[in-house]
Motif scaffolding. Structure first.
Motif, short mmCIF file in Angstrom:
data_model
loop_
_atom_site.label_atom_id
_atom_site.label_comp_id
_atom_site.label_asym_id
_atom_site.label_seq_id
_atom_site.Cartn_x
_atom_site.Cartn_y
_atom_site.Cartn_z
N VAL A 169 6.16 9.92 -0.49
CA VAL A 169 4.98 8.77 -0.33
C VAL A 169 4.87 8.27 0.96
CG1 VAL A 169 7.73 7.85 -0.41
CG2 VAL A 169 5.11 6.78 -0.99
N TRP A 170 3.89 7.14 1.38
CA TRP A 170 4.34 6.71 2.74
C TRP A 170 4.15 5.01 1.88
CZ3 TRP A 170 5.63 8.48 7.61
CH2 TRP A 170 5.98 9.58 7.48
N PRO A 230 7.76 3.19 10.73
CA PRO A 230 7.00 3.45 9.41
C PRO A 230 8.28 4.32 8.16
CG PRO A 230 6.77 5.40 11.23
CD PRO A 230 7.81 4.31 12.12
N ALA A 231 7.37 3.97 7.40
CA ALA A 231 8.38 4.21 5.76
C ALA A 231 8.12 5.87 5.92
CB ALA A 231 8.59 3.12 5.57
N GLY A 232 8.66 6.54 5.35
CA GLY A 232 8.14 7.75 4.49
C GLY A 232 9.34 7.59 3.80
N VAL A 233 9.00 8.01 2.93
CA VAL A 233 10.29 8.80 1.50
C VAL A 233 9.90 10.32 1.02
CG1 VAL A 233 11.49 8.84 -0.11
CG2 VAL A 233 11.17 7.24 1.92
N SER A 234 10.33 11.64 1.34
CA SER A 234 9.69 12.80 0.75
C SER A 234 10.98 12.34 -0.60
CB SER A 234 9.98 13.68 1.36
OG SER A 234 11.67 13.93 1.56
N TYR A 235 10.08 13.38 -1.54
CA TYR A 235 10.57 13.22 -3.20
C TYR A 235 10.72 14.81 -3.83
CZ TYR A 235 6.12 13.36 -5.21
OH TYR A 235 4.49 13.64 -5.55
N ARG A 236 11.48 14.63 -4.69
CA ARG A 236 12.18 15.44 -5.72
C ARG A 236 12.52 15.62 -6.67
NH1 ARG A 236 16.00 19.73 -6.18
NH2 ARG A 236 15.31 22.08 -7.18
N VAL A 237 11.21 15.97 -8.08
CA VAL A 237 12.21 15.91 -8.98
C VAL A 237 11.73 16.82 -9.70
CG1 VAL A 237 11.77 14.19 -11.05
CG2 VAL A 237 10.69 13.17 -8.89
N MET A 264 0.48 -1.27 -0.07
CA MET A 264 -0.01 -0.23 -0.19
C MET A 264 0.94 1.14 -0.12
SD MET A 264 -2.55 0.90 2.49
CE MET A 264 -2.62 2.35 3.73
N ILE A 265 0.49 2.50 -1.06
CA ILE A 265 1.43 3.43 -0.76
C ILE A 265 0.08 4.38 -0.82
CG2 ILE A 265 2.83 4.31 -2.73
CD1 ILE A 265 3.54 2.31 -3.46
N GLU A 266 0.77 5.83 -0.36
CA GLU A 266 -0.09 6.77 0.06
C GLU A 266 0.72 7.83 0.26
OE1 GLU A 266 -2.40 9.15 3.82
OE2 GLU A 266 -1.92 6.93 3.82
N LEU A 267 0.08 8.71 -1.04
CA LEU A 267 1.22 9.98 -1.32
C LEU A 267 0.41 10.59 -1.55
CD1 LEU A 267 1.18 8.18 -5.43
CD2 LEU A 267 3.40 8.91 -3.47
N GLU A 268 1.31 12.02 -1.26
CA GLU A 268 1.15 13.49 -0.56
C GLU A 268 1.87 13.95 -1.32
OE1 GLU A 268 2.24 13.67 3.43
OE2 GLU A 268 0.40 12.92 4.35
N PRO A 269 1.44 14.45 -2.53
CA PRO A 269 2.01 15.86 -3.16
C PRO A 269 1.83 16.71 -2.94
CG PRO A 269 -0.14 14.91 -4.51
CD PRO A 269 0.25 13.98 -3.42
N GLN A 270 2.91 18.17 -2.71
CA GLN A 270 3.20 19.44 -2.08
C GLN A 270 2.42 19.78 -4.05
OE1 GLN A 270 3.91 20.63 0.20
NE2 GLN A 270 2.57 18.45 0.76
N PRO A 271 2.09 21.55 -4.17
CA PRO A 271 1.77 21.73 -5.39
C PRO A 271 3.03 22.24 -6.72
CG PRO A 271 1.74 23.56 -3.49
CD PRO A 271 2.42 22.38 -3.20
N ARG A 272 2.74 22.15 -7.68
CA ARG A 272 3.70 21.73 -8.72
C ARG A 272 4.21 23.30 -8.93
NH1 ARG A 272 0.43 19.62 -12.71
NH2 ARG A 272 0.07 21.28 -13.19
N ALA A 277 -3.80 0.10 7.08
CA ALA A 277 -2.51 -0.27 6.70
C ALA A 277 -2.37 -2.23 6.42
CB ALA A 277 -1.43 -0.25 8.18
N PRO A 278 -1.87 -2.48 5.70
CA PRO A 278 -1.69 -4.56 6.10
C PRO A 278 -1.46 -4.71 7.49
CG PRO A 278 -0.18 -3.58 4.18
CD PRO A 278 -0.93 -2.26 5.30
N ARG A 279 -2.18 -5.91 7.49
CA ARG A 279 -1.33 -6.73 9.22
C ARG A 279 -0.45 -7.82 8.60
NH1 ARG A 279 -2.94 -3.30 11.34
NH2 ARG A 279 -5.43 -2.38 11.85
N GLY A 280 -0.12 -8.65 8.98
CA GLY A 280 1.08 -9.21 8.93
C GLY A 280 2.15 -8.80 8.79
#
Length: 147
Positions: A31-32, A125-132, A1-9, A50-53
């Motif tokens: 992205v979480w 918790p696994a979260g990554v911020s990105y900038r492209v 499961m991926i949850e995206l939180e985009p910021q303004p482009r 969230a997935p279990r297991g």
């Protein structure tokens, strides 16, 4: 499961020395993986969705940048994509081992969208911020027609 939180482009016209005008588009967000943690007093709690297991900490995933502009494949041949990533949450230890972006074709053949590819070792918790940042020809974006 991926949850995206985009910021303004941010989309600007820039001048590249020796090249001329170019379109510079900056995409940022978070992205979480396996759900964004919920703060519950002094602890973090997994969301109900969230997935279990047992979850392995090795993550190899790709996703389309949610606010990607529709690019013309023929116009992005000489384009540049640069990527920056950082950990937002990784439990006790974590590392991003690879990150890159590509122009990925739409199944219909046109347009192309920006896709981010990540390889990481993250506990929850696994979260990554990105900038492209995309540097393309000014006319590289496909104009979408409303129907």
């Amino acid at each position: 499961m991926i949850e995206l939180e985009p910021q303004p482009r941010i989309d600007t016209l820039v001048r590249v020395p020796g090249v001329g005008d170019a379109r510079r588009t900056e995409y940022t967000g978070r992205v979480w993986f396996d759900g964004k943690p919920e703060v519950a007093g002094p602890i973090l709690r997994r969301p109900a969705s969230a997935p279990r297991g047992i979850r392995t900490p090795s993550i190899q995933t790709s996703f389309f940048v949610p606010d990607s502009l529709p690019y013309l494949r023929a116009a992005v041949t000489g384009a540049t994509l640069s990527v920056g990533v950082a950990l937002c949450g990784s439990g006790e230890s974590g590392a991003i081992t690879a990150a890159h972006a590509v122009f990925a074709d739409d199944p219909s053949g046109e347009p192309a969208w920006i896709q981010l590819v990540l390889h990481a070792h993250l506990s929850w918790p696994a979260g990554v911020s990105y900038r492209v940042v995309a540097l393309t020809a000014p006319d590289a974006v496909r104009e979408l027609r409303s129907t």
